[in-house]
Write an enzyme that holds these catalytic residues in place. Structure first.
Site, PDB file in Angstrom:
ATOM      1  N   LYS A   1       0.834  -1.198   0.000  1.00 42.97           N
ATOM      2  CA  LYS A   1       0.000   0.000   0.000  1.00 42.97           C
ATOM      3  C   LYS A   1       0.876   1.258   0.000  1.00 42.97           C
ATOM      4  O   LYS A   1       2.099   1.164   0.224  1.00 42.97           O
ATOM      5  CB  LYS A   1      -0.914  -0.046   1.230  1.00 42.97           C
ATOM      6  CG  LYS A   1      -1.869  -1.250   1.242  1.00 42.97           C
ATOM      7  CD  LYS A   1      -2.699  -1.262   2.523  1.00 42.97           C
ATOM      8  CE  LYS A   1      -3.519  -2.528   2.657  1.00 42.97           C
ATOM      9  NZ  LYS A   1      -4.310  -2.549   3.913  1.00 42.97           N
TER      10      LYS A   1
ATOM     11  N   TYR B   1     -11.946  -2.848  -2.620  1.00 42.72           N
ATOM     12  CA  TYR B   1     -12.417  -3.095  -1.250  1.00 42.72           C
ATOM     13  C   TYR B   1     -13.945  -3.169  -1.172  1.00 42.72           C
ATOM     14  O   TYR B   1     -14.509  -2.892  -0.114  1.00 42.72           O
ATOM     15  CB  TYR B   1     -11.883  -2.011  -0.315  1.00 42.72           C
ATOM     16  CG  TYR B   1     -10.462  -2.273   0.187  1.00 42.72           C
ATOM     17  CD1 TYR B   1     -10.118  -3.491   0.784  1.00 42.72           C
ATOM     18  CD2 TYR B   1      -9.479  -1.299   0.094  1.00 42.72           C
ATOM     19  CE1 TYR B   1      -8.832  -3.733   1.251  1.00 42.72           C
ATOM     20  CE2 TYR B   1      -8.186  -1.540   0.574  1.00 42.72           C
ATOM     21  CZ  TYR B   1      -7.873  -2.761   1.149  1.00 42.72           C
ATOM     22  OH  TYR B   1      -6.604  -3.003   1.621  1.00 42.72           O
TER      23      TYR B   1
ATOM     24  N   PHE C   1     -14.929   2.745   8.133  1.00 40.87           N
ATOM     25  CA  PHE C   1     -13.620   3.222   7.659  1.00 40.87           C
ATOM     26  C   PHE C   1     -13.454   3.114   6.143  1.00 40.87           C
ATOM     27  O   PHE C   1     -12.400   3.435   5.611  1.00 40.87           O
ATOM     28  CB  PHE C   1     -12.491   2.453   8.364  1.00 40.87           C
ATOM     29  CG  PHE C   1     -12.603   0.949   8.248  1.00 40.87           C
ATOM     30  CD1 PHE C   1     -12.156   0.288   7.109  1.00 40.87           C
ATOM     31  CD2 PHE C   1     -13.169   0.197   9.275  1.00 40.87           C
ATOM     32  CE1 PHE C   1     -12.264  -1.094   6.996  1.00 40.87           C
ATOM     33  CE2 PHE C   1     -13.275  -1.184   9.174  1.00 40.87           C
ATOM     34  CZ  PHE C   1     -12.822  -1.826   8.024  1.00 40.87           C
TER      35      PHE C   1
ATOM     36  N   ARG D   1      -0.961 -14.871   3.686  1.00 45.07           N
ATOM     37  CA  ARG D   1      -1.650 -14.192   4.795  1.00 45.07           C
ATOM     38  C   ARG D   1      -0.880 -14.381   6.113  1.00 45.07           C
ATOM     39  O   ARG D   1      -0.853 -13.506   6.951  1.00 45.07           O
ATOM     40  CB  ARG D   1      -3.071 -14.736   4.940  1.00 45.07           C
ATOM     41  CG  ARG D   1      -3.962 -14.511   3.730  1.00 45.07           C
ATOM     42  CD  ARG D   1      -4.640 -13.186   3.751  1.00 45.07           C
ATOM     43  NE  ARG D   1      -5.595 -13.049   4.838  1.00 45.07           N
ATOM     44  CZ  ARG D   1      -6.345 -11.971   5.024  1.00 45.07           C
ATOM     45  NH1 ARG D   1      -6.254 -10.930   4.182  1.00 45.07           N
ATOM     46  NH2 ARG D   1      -7.189 -11.894   6.021  1.00 45.07           N
TER      47      ARG D   1
ATOM     48  N   THR E   1      -4.576  -8.382  10.715  1.00 44.50           N
ATOM     49  CA  THR E   1      -4.959  -7.083  10.142  1.00 44.50           C
ATOM     50  C   THR E   1      -4.448  -5.908  10.984  1.00 44.50           C
ATOM     51  O   THR E   1      -3.941  -4.925  10.440  1.00 44.50           O
ATOM     52  CB  THR E   1      -6.502  -7.010  10.047  1.00 44.50           C
ATOM     53  OG1 THR E   1      -6.960  -8.153   9.331  1.00 44.50           O
ATOM     54  CG2 THR E   1      -6.950  -5.746   9.352  1.00 44.50           C
TER      55      THR E   1
ATOM     56  N   ARG F   1       3.458  -7.295   9.033  1.00 43.80           N
ATOM     57  CA  ARG F   1       2.804  -6.208   9.795  1.00 43.80           C
ATOM     58  C   ARG F   1       3.321  -6.148  11.232  1.00 43.80           C
ATOM     59  O   ARG F   1       3.478  -5.062  11.795  1.00 43.80           O
ATOM     60  CB  ARG F   1       1.285  -6.407   9.785  1.00 43.80           C
ATOM     61  CG  ARG F   1       0.640  -6.081   8.434  1.00 43.80           C
ATOM     62  CD  ARG F   1      -0.822  -6.508   8.424  1.00 43.80           C
ATOM     63  NE  ARG F   1      -1.513  -6.156   7.202  1.00 43.80           N
ATOM     64  CZ  ARG F   1      -2.657  -6.734   6.813  1.00 43.80           C
ATOM     65  NH1 ARG F   1      -3.204  -7.706   7.534  1.00 43.80           N
ATOM     66  NH2 ARG F   1      -3.239  -6.343   5.692  1.00 43.80           N
TER      67      ARG F   1
ATOM     68  N   ASN G   1      -1.337  -0.383   7.598  1.00 47.12           N
ATOM     69  CA  ASN G   1      -0.750  -1.723   7.820  1.00 47.12           C
ATOM     70  C   ASN G   1       0.017  -2.253   6.607  1.00 47.12           C
ATOM     71  O   ASN G   1       0.259  -3.445   6.479  1.00 47.12           O
ATOM     72  CB  ASN G   1      -1.814  -2.706   8.320  1.00 47.12           C
ATOM     73  CG  ASN G   1      -2.921  -2.928   7.322  1.00 47.12           C
ATOM     74  OD1 ASN G   1      -2.868  -2.406   6.211  1.00 47.12           O
ATOM     75  ND2 ASN G   1      -3.921  -3.707   7.697  1.00 47.12           N
TER      76      ASN G   1
ATOM     77  N   HIS H   1      -1.460  -5.612   1.520  1.00 45.02           N
ATOM     78  CA  HIS H   1      -2.716  -6.347   1.318  1.00 45.02           C
ATOM     79  C   HIS H   1      -2.409  -7.728   0.746  1.00 45.02           C
ATOM     80  O   HIS H   1      -1.511  -7.872  -0.081  1.00 45.02           O
ATOM     81  CB  HIS H   1      -3.609  -5.605   0.316  1.00 45.02           C
ATOM     82  CG  HIS H   1      -4.685  -6.483  -0.251  1.00 45.02           C
ATOM     83  ND1 HIS H   1      -5.870  -6.710   0.418  1.00 45.02           N
ATOM     84  CD2 HIS H   1      -4.736  -7.236  -1.367  1.00 45.02           C
ATOM     85  CE1 HIS H   1      -6.605  -7.570  -0.283  1.00 45.02           C
ATOM     86  NE2 HIS H   1      -5.934  -7.901  -1.372  1.00 45.02           N
TER      87      HIS H   1
ATOM     88  N   GLU I   1      -9.203 -10.524  -7.608  1.00 51.06           N
ATOM     89  CA  GLU I   1      -8.268  -9.401  -7.441  1.00 51.06           C
ATOM     90  C   GLU I   1      -7.184  -9.434  -8.512  1.00 51.06           C
ATOM     91  O   GLU I   1      -6.795  -8.381  -9.028  1.00 51.06           O
ATOM     92  CB  GLU I   1      -7.665  -9.439  -6.032  1.00 51.06           C
ATOM     93  CG  GLU I   1      -8.712  -9.107  -4.972  1.00 51.06           C
ATOM     94  CD  GLU I   1      -8.233  -9.224  -3.533  1.00 51.06           C
ATOM     95  OE1 GLU I   1      -9.003  -8.821  -2.642  1.00 51.06           O
ATOM     96  OE2 GLU I   1      -7.114  -9.728  -3.292  1.00 51.06           O
TER      97      GLU I   1
HETATM   98  P1  GTP Z   1      -6.242  -6.465   3.475  1.00 52.57           P
HETATM   99  O1  GTP Z   1      -5.191  -7.485   3.150  1.00 52.57           O
HETATM  100  O2  GTP Z   1      -5.786  -5.040   3.273  1.00 52.57           O
HETATM  101  O3  GTP Z   1      -7.561  -6.763   2.792  1.00 52.57           O
HETATM  102  O4  GTP Z   1      -6.443  -6.571   5.059  1.00 52.57           O
HETATM  103  P2  GTP Z   1      -7.162  -7.738   5.853  1.00 52.57           P
HETATM  104  O5  GTP Z   1      -7.728  -8.769   4.911  1.00 52.57           O
HETATM  105  O6  GTP Z   1      -6.206  -8.189   6.885  1.00 52.57           O
HETATM  106  O7  GTP Z   1      -8.347  -6.952   6.555  1.00 52.57           O
HETATM  107  P3  GTP Z   1      -9.785  -6.528   5.952  1.00 52.57           P
HETATM  108  O8  GTP Z   1      -9.942  -7.023   4.564  1.00 52.57           O
HETATM  109  O9  GTP Z   1     -10.794  -6.850   6.967  1.00 52.57           O
HETATM  110  O10 GTP Z   1      -9.619  -4.945   5.929  1.00 52.57           O
HETATM  111  C1  GTP Z   1      -9.037  -4.281   4.827  1.00 52.57           C
HETATM  112  C2  GTP Z   1      -8.220  -3.111   5.317  1.00 52.57           C
HETATM  113  O11 GTP Z   1      -9.084  -2.184   5.937  1.00 52.57           O
HETATM  114  C3  GTP Z   1      -7.208  -3.462   6.407  1.00 52.57           C
HETATM  115  O12 GTP Z   1      -5.982  -3.924   5.870  1.00 52.57           O
HETATM  116  C4  GTP Z   1      -7.022  -2.129   7.089  1.00 52.57           C
HETATM  117  O13 GTP Z   1      -6.103  -1.315   6.373  1.00 52.57           O
HETATM  118  C5  GTP Z   1      -8.399  -1.529   6.989  1.00 52.57           C
HETATM  119  N1  GTP Z   1      -9.126  -1.761   8.216  1.00 52.57           N
HETATM  120  C6  GTP Z   1      -9.672  -2.926   8.671  1.00 52.57           C
HETATM  121  N2  GTP Z   1     -10.257  -2.760   9.859  1.00 52.57           N
HETATM  122  C7  GTP Z   1     -10.090  -1.444  10.168  1.00 52.57           C
HETATM  123  C8  GTP Z   1     -10.469  -0.627  11.268  1.00 52.57           C
HETATM  124  O14 GTP Z   1     -11.092  -1.077  12.217  1.00 52.57           O
HETATM  125  N3  GTP Z   1     -10.121   0.707  11.195  1.00 52.57           N
HETATM  126  C9  GTP Z   1      -9.430   1.222  10.149  1.00 52.57           C
HETATM  127  N4  GTP Z   1      -9.104   2.526  10.144  1.00 52.57           N
HETATM  128  N5  GTP Z   1      -9.052   0.480   9.107  1.00 52.57           N
HETATM  129  C10 GTP Z   1      -9.368  -0.822   9.110  1.00 52.57           C
HETATM  130 MG    MG Z   2      -8.917  -8.269   3.283  1.00 53.45          MG
END
Ligand code: GTP
Ligand code: MG
Length: 151
Positions: free
Chosen positions: A9, A49, A57, A85, A91, A102, A112, A115, A126
């Site tokens: 990112k 997303y 968010f 992962r 996350t 991370r 973080n 992705h 994707e």
């Molecule tokens: P990705 O690999 O980026 O998809 O992350 P993930 O699969 O571990 O988490 P998820 O798909 O649930 O969320 C996508 C992204 O949204 C996360 O990587 C974070 O950057 C953001 N995100 C998730 N939860 C929160 C939250 O509670 N607050 C904020 N500000 N951002 C969040």
């Molecule tokens: Mg995700």
């Protein structure tokens, strides 16, 4: 062979973490099959997303993803979706284990740095959202016989 979509990112790119992150996938034995640096538009970020569109968010997340260059990649290997992962970690970096990307390199959930696709269907969707078929390289790497032990 299984493939996954991995993106560094804008925060990871700006912080100079590209080589560190690529090294972790490469050293594991996974194979890079596509890579490009792109600044996604906001509407593209919303597509990427789309599953999270009801979350509070979502808007901030899409603004952030489209705020600068993203390093989009496709990595290939046995179990790469699930293990990718694991390499990335939880996350929220405050809960990610040390040793994960991370856990080692980020502090807050909104920044973080990386992705990774969360399952086979998402990976397929994707990869086709971010890459044209001709941007994916099909090649045999010399190290495969050493990584997998096949002749
Ligand atoms: P990705 O690999 O980026 O998809 O992350 P993930 O699969 O571990 O988490 P998820 O798909 O649930 O969320 C996508 C992204 O949204 C996360 O990587 C974070 O950057 C953001 N995100 C998730 N939860 C929160 C939250 O509670 N607050 C904020 N500000 N951002 C969040
Ligand atoms: Mg995700």
């Amino acid at each position: 062979m299984e493939r996954t979509f991995i993106a560094i990112k804008p925060d990871g790119v700006q912080r100079g973490l590209i080589s560190e992150i690529i090294a972790r996938f490469e050293c594991k034995g996974f194979k890079l099959v596509a890579i490009k640096l792109v600044v996604p538009s906001k509407s593209f970020a919303q597509k990427h997303y789309h599953d999270l569109k009801e979350r509070p968010f979502f808007n901030g997340l899409c603004n952030f993803l489209s705020s600068g260059p993203v390093l989009a990649m496709v990595w290939e290997g046995e179990g790469v979706i699930r293990y990718g992962r694991k390499l990335i970690g939880a996350t929220d970096p405050s809960k990610s284990e040390p040793g994960t990307i991370r856990g080692d390199l980020a502090i807050v959930v909104g920044r973080n740095i990386i992705h990774g696709s969360d399952g086979p269907e998402t990976a397929k969707d994707e990869i086709s959202l971010w890459f044209k078929p001709e941007e994916l390289s099909n090649y045999t790497s010399n190290q495969e016989k050493w990584v997998y032990g096949v002749n």
